[in-house]
Write a protein that holds these residues in place. Structure first.
Motif, mmCIF file in Angstrom:
data_model
loop_
_atom_site.group_PDB
_atom_site.id
_atom_site.type_symbol
_atom_site.label_atom_id
_atom_site.label_comp_id
_atom_site.label_asym_id
_atom_site.label_seq_id
_atom_site.Cartn_x
_atom_site.Cartn_y
_atom_site.Cartn_z
ATOM 1 N N VAL A 1 -2.843 11.518 22.764
ATOM 2 C CA VAL A 1 -2.564 12.782 23.462
ATOM 3 C C VAL A 1 -3.202 12.766 24.843
ATOM 4 O O VAL A 1 -2.576 13.165 25.836
ATOM 5 C CB VAL A 1 -3.047 13.992 22.626
ATOM 6 C CG1 VAL A 1 -3.078 15.260 23.445
ATOM 7 C CG2 VAL A 1 -2.156 14.163 21.406
ATOM 8 N N HIS A 2 -4.433 12.300 24.943
ATOM 9 C CA HIS A 2 -5.098 12.211 26.241
ATOM 10 C C HIS A 2 -4.320 11.298 27.190
ATOM 11 O O HIS A 2 -4.086 11.652 28.354
ATOM 12 C CB HIS A 2 -6.533 11.702 26.098
ATOM 13 C CG HIS A 2 -7.507 12.754 25.675
ATOM 14 N ND1 HIS A 2 -7.811 13.857 26.444
ATOM 15 C CD2 HIS A 2 -8.254 12.875 24.554
ATOM 16 C CE1 HIS A 2 -8.703 14.601 25.817
ATOM 17 N NE2 HIS A 2 -8.984 14.031 24.670
ATOM 18 N N VAL B 1 -6.078 19.842 30.011
ATOM 19 C CA VAL B 1 -4.818 20.184 29.340
ATOM 20 C C VAL B 1 -4.752 19.547 27.954
ATOM 21 O O VAL B 1 -4.359 20.215 26.988
ATOM 22 C CB VAL B 1 -3.611 19.760 30.203
ATOM 23 C CG1 VAL B 1 -2.306 19.994 29.465
ATOM 24 C CG2 VAL B 1 -3.610 20.509 31.519
ATOM 25 N N SER B 2 -5.145 18.290 27.830
ATOM 26 C CA SER B 2 -5.087 17.646 26.515
ATOM 27 C C SER B 2 -6.107 18.248 25.555
ATOM 28 O O SER B 2 -5.815 18.386 24.356
ATOM 29 C CB SER B 2 -5.277 16.142 26.639
ATOM 30 O OG SER B 2 -6.524 15.830 27.200
ATOM 31 N N SER B 3 -7.268 18.634 26.042
ATOM 32 C CA SER B 3 -8.254 19.296 25.171
ATOM 33 C C SER B 3 -7.734 20.634 24.686
ATOM 34 O O SER B 3 -7.889 20.986 23.505
ATOM 35 C CB SER B 3 -9.573 19.498 25.910
ATOM 36 O OG SER B 3 -10.173 18.275 26.172
ATOM 37 N N PHE B 4 -7.085 21.374 25.571
ATOM 38 C CA PHE B 4 -6.480 22.633 25.150
ATOM 39 C C PHE B 4 -5.414 22.377 24.089
ATOM 40 O O PHE B 4 -5.365 23.063 23.062
ATOM 41 C CB PHE B 4 -5.857 23.370 26.340
ATOM 42 C CG PHE B 4 -5.025 24.548 25.932
ATOM 43 C CD1 PHE B 4 -5.628 25.734 25.554
ATOM 44 C CD2 PHE B 4 -3.641 24.462 25.906
ATOM 45 C CE1 PHE B 4 -4.865 26.823 25.152
ATOM 46 C CE2 PHE B 4 -2.873 25.538 25.508
ATOM 47 C CZ PHE B 4 -3.485 26.725 25.138
ATOM 48 N N PHE B 5 -4.559 21.381 24.318
ATOM 49 C CA PHE B 5 -3.503 21.064 23.359
ATOM 50 C C PHE B 5 -4.088 20.672 22.005
ATOM 51 O O PHE B 5 -3.624 21.140 20.956
ATOM 52 C CB PHE B 5 -2.624 19.939 23.910
ATOM 53 C CG PHE B 5 -1.526 19.526 22.981
ATOM 54 C CD1 PHE B 5 -0.351 20.248 22.903
ATOM 55 C CD2 PHE B 5 -1.676 18.399 22.181
ATOM 56 C CE1 PHE B 5 0.663 19.864 22.039
ATOM 57 C CE2 PHE B 5 -0.670 18.007 21.320
ATOM 58 C CZ PHE B 5 0.504 18.743 21.250
ATOM 59 N N LEU B 6 -5.117 19.824 22.004
ATOM 60 C CA LEU B 6 -5.730 19.397 20.748
ATOM 61 C C LEU B 6 -6.433 20.550 20.042
ATOM 62 O O LEU B 6 -6.383 20.658 18.815
ATOM 63 C CB LEU B 6 -6.702 18.244 20.999
ATOM 64 C CG LEU B 6 -6.051 16.915 21.372
ATOM 65 C CD1 LEU B 6 -7.106 15.920 21.838
ATOM 66 C CD2 LEU B 6 -5.251 16.356 20.212
ATOM 67 N N ASP B 7 -7.100 21.417 20.800
ATOM 68 C CA ASP B 7 -7.723 22.609 20.204
ATOM 69 C C ASP B 7 -6.672 23.514 19.583
ATOM 70 O O ASP B 7 -6.837 24.018 18.470
ATOM 71 C CB ASP B 7 -8.517 23.384 21.248
ATOM 72 C CG ASP B 7 -9.832 22.726 21.599
ATOM 73 O OD1 ASP B 7 -10.293 21.859 20.826
ATOM 74 O OD2 ASP B 7 -10.392 23.073 22.653
ATOM 75 N N TYR B 8 -5.591 23.729 20.314
ATOM 76 C CA TYR B 8 -4.522 24.590 19.814
ATOM 77 C C TYR B 8 -3.915 24.008 18.537
ATOM 78 O O TYR B 8 -3.641 24.732 17.581
ATOM 79 C CB TYR B 8 -3.447 24.772 20.894
ATOM 80 C CG TYR B 8 -2.517 25.921 20.633
ATOM 81 C CD1 TYR B 8 -2.863 27.206 21.014
ATOM 82 C CD2 TYR B 8 -1.295 25.714 19.997
ATOM 83 C CE1 TYR B 8 -2.014 28.270 20.771
ATOM 84 C CE2 TYR B 8 -0.446 26.769 19.751
ATOM 85 C CZ TYR B 8 -0.808 28.046 20.143
ATOM 86 O OH TYR B 8 0.034 29.099 19.893
ATOM 87 N N LEU B 9 -3.725 22.686 18.507
ATOM 88 C CA LEU B 9 -3.207 22.022 17.309
ATOM 89 C C LEU B 9 -4.168 22.209 16.142
ATOM 90 O O LEU B 9 -3.748 22.519 15.019
ATOM 91 C CB LEU B 9 -3.000 20.539 17.606
ATOM 92 C CG LEU B 9 -2.445 19.685 16.471
ATOM 93 C CD1 LEU B 9 -1.035 20.120 16.112
ATOM 94 C CD2 LEU B 9 -2.476 18.222 16.866
ATOM 95 N N SER B 10 -5.448 22.050 16.398
ATOM 96 C CA SER B 10 -6.459 22.227 15.351
ATOM 97 C C SER B 10 -6.488 23.663 14.842
ATOM 98 O O SER B 10 -6.569 23.901 13.631
ATOM 99 C CB SER B 10 -7.830 21.826 15.884
ATOM 100 O OG SER B 10 -8.834 22.116 14.957
#
Length: 79
Positions: free
Chosen positions: A16-17, A60-69
Motif C-alpha cells: 500500500v505504501h 495518505v497510505s497511513s490514513f488508508f491503512l488506518d481506515y482499513l483497520s
C-alpha cells in the motif's frame, strides 16, 4: 495471534505504501515547480520531489491503512 497474520499485514502495508508513493509521485509531476526553484539546482529539485512524495504518500497510505483497520474492527460491534 499467528505470525502468518503479522507477515500478511506487513506485506499489505508495504504494498500500500509503495502504491501510494507511485500515485503521489505521478500526481506531483503535474505541478510546475520549476518556477519556484532556482536555476541549476537539479539535484536539489529531484530531492525535493522525492521528499514530497515520501511525506505525502506516507500520510495518505497511513490514513488508508488506518481506515482499513477501523472498518475491519467494526465487525466486533455486531452481537
Amino acid at each position: 495471534m499467528d505470525t502468518t497474520y503479522f507477515a500478511q499485514q506487513a506485506i499489505v502495508s508495504m504494498m500500500v505504501h509503495l502504491v501510494f508513493f507511485a500515485v503521489t509521485f505521478w500526481a506531483l509531476l503535474a505541478l510546475n515547480l520549476e518556477k519556484l526553484l532556482k536555476k541549476n539546482r537539479v539535484v536539489q529539485a529531484r530531492l525535493l520531489y522525492v521528499l514530497l512524495t515520501i511525506s505525502i504518500g506516507s500520510l495518505v497510505s497511513s490514513f488508508f491503512l488506518d481506515y482499513l483497520s477501523w472498518s475491519q474492527s467494526l465487525v466486533h460491534l455486531l452481537p
